[in-house]
Design an enzyme around this catalytic site. Sequence first.
Site, short mmCIF file in Angstrom:
data_model
loop_
_atom_site.label_atom_id
_atom_site.label_comp_id
_atom_site.label_asym_id
_atom_site.label_seq_id
_atom_site.Cartn_x
_atom_site.Cartn_y
_atom_site.Cartn_z
N GLY A 199 46.23 100.09 -95.97
CA GLY A 199 44.91 99.81 -95.41
C GLY A 199 44.48 98.36 -95.30
O GLY A 199 43.70 98.01 -94.42
N GLU A 223 41.94 94.61 -101.14
CA GLU A 223 41.82 96.04 -100.83
C GLU A 223 41.07 96.25 -99.53
O GLU A 223 40.25 95.42 -99.14
CB GLU A 223 41.06 96.74 -101.97
N ASP A 224 41.34 97.37 -98.87
CA ASP A 224 40.58 97.71 -97.66
C ASP A 224 39.20 98.23 -98.02
O ASP A 224 38.19 97.80 -97.50
CB ASP A 224 41.35 98.73 -96.80
N ASP A 260 36.20 102.96 -103.11
CA ASP A 260 35.39 104.17 -103.02
C ASP A 260 35.04 104.58 -104.47
O ASP A 260 34.15 103.99 -105.08
CB ASP A 260 36.23 105.22 -102.27
N LYS A 310 31.82 101.16 -101.36
CA LYS A 310 30.83 102.24 -101.36
C LYS A 310 30.18 102.30 -102.75
O LYS A 310 30.67 103.01 -103.64
CB LYS A 310 31.51 103.58 -101.07
N PHE A 342 32.53 108.61 -94.47
CA PHE A 342 33.94 108.43 -94.17
C PHE A 342 34.09 107.57 -92.92
O PHE A 342 33.57 107.91 -91.86
CB PHE A 342 34.66 109.76 -93.98
N VAL A 343 34.78 106.46 -93.05
CA VAL A 343 34.92 105.53 -91.92
C VAL A 343 36.39 105.31 -91.55
O VAL A 343 37.28 105.50 -92.38
CB VAL A 343 34.25 104.17 -92.23
N ASP A 402 42.19 104.48 -92.24
CA ASP A 402 42.73 105.56 -91.42
C ASP A 402 42.07 106.90 -91.69
O ASP A 402 41.52 107.16 -92.75
CB ASP A 402 44.22 105.73 -91.71
N ARG A 407 43.85 103.04 -87.68
CA ARG A 407 43.94 101.76 -88.39
C ARG A 407 43.85 100.57 -87.44
O ARG A 407 43.48 99.47 -87.82
CB ARG A 407 45.27 101.66 -89.14
P1 IMP Z 1 39.25 105.20 -104.44
O1 IMP Z 1 40.47 105.28 -105.31
O2 IMP Z 1 38.40 106.43 -104.51
O3 IMP Z 1 38.43 103.95 -104.63
O4 IMP Z 1 39.74 105.26 -102.95
C1 IMP Z 1 40.44 104.25 -102.42
C2 IMP Z 1 41.28 104.68 -101.25
O5 IMP Z 1 40.79 105.85 -100.57
C3 IMP Z 1 41.23 103.57 -100.23
O6 IMP Z 1 42.19 102.60 -100.49
C4 IMP Z 1 41.42 104.31 -98.94
O7 IMP Z 1 42.81 104.46 -98.70
C5 IMP Z 1 40.82 105.68 -99.17
N1 IMP Z 1 39.43 105.74 -98.63
C6 IMP Z 1 38.28 105.76 -99.33
N2 IMP Z 1 37.22 105.84 -98.51
C7 IMP Z 1 37.72 105.88 -97.26
C8 IMP Z 1 37.10 105.95 -95.94
O8 IMP Z 1 35.88 106.03 -95.76
N3 IMP Z 1 37.96 105.96 -94.89
C9 IMP Z 1 39.31 105.90 -95.02
N4 IMP Z 1 39.92 105.81 -96.22
C10 IMP Z 1 39.13 105.81 -97.33
MG MG Z 2 43.97 101.86 -99.40
#
Ligand code: IMP
Ligand code: MG
Length: 177
Positions: A48, A102-103, A106, A134, A155-156, A162, A168
């Site tokens: 990402g 990081e992209d 969440d 977020k 969700f974006v 992606d 992407r």
């Molecule tokens: P986390 O571990 O919950 O912080 O999630 C991180 C990963 O979930 C990111 O690196 C993304 O790959 C994916 N992710 C979280 N939110 C989104 C979104 O809104 N769109 C697409 N991918 C997301």
């Molecule tokens: Mg990621």
Amino acid sequence: MRLITVKDKQFKSYISSVKISEAVKKVAEKINTDLAGESPVFLAVLNGSFMFAADLMKEINLNCEISFVKLASYHGTTSTGTVSELIGLNQDISGRVVIIIEDIVDTGNTLEKLVEILNNKKVKSFKIATAFFKPTAYTKKLKVDYVGIEIPNDFVVGYGLDYDGYGRNLKDVFVLA
Ligand code: IMP
Ligand code: MG
């Protein structure tokens, strides 16, 4: 408002490439100031973060390196369940100042694992930079040092993010319609 189809779902325009680019420049300026005189290693977390990493690095004026890593999760044989490791890290980062790219952050689960791995590698210090964050979904205590744009718990796709592998390449960010 622009409606697009990514794979099998409709998304609508959400954050323009102009806004993203302004945010990326601000993040770069802060990193340039905070880490002046350091020679950090940027660690871009694939897939990402490729677009953010490319745009961010063009604005960084530090004497720096970049490595690209993936976080591999698999079921281990121990009772602890999932084990994670960094794949693709082809250099020794012990003793180095590291900036994670990081992209999106969440829940923060991914980030927490990554930080645990970095601590085991005995890095000197680390900072975290993410294009999107977020805050209402975030469950961790760890400070996210550099945030491009805060978004609600939606969700974006686009700008590296992606939906099931697709979207992407979009230069704007879109949200589920
Ligand atoms: P986390 O571990 O919950 O912080 O999630 C991180 C990963 O979930 C990111 O690196 C993304 O790959 C994916 N992710 C979280 N939110 C989104 C979104 O809104 N769109 C697409 N991918 C997301
Ligand atoms: Mg990621």
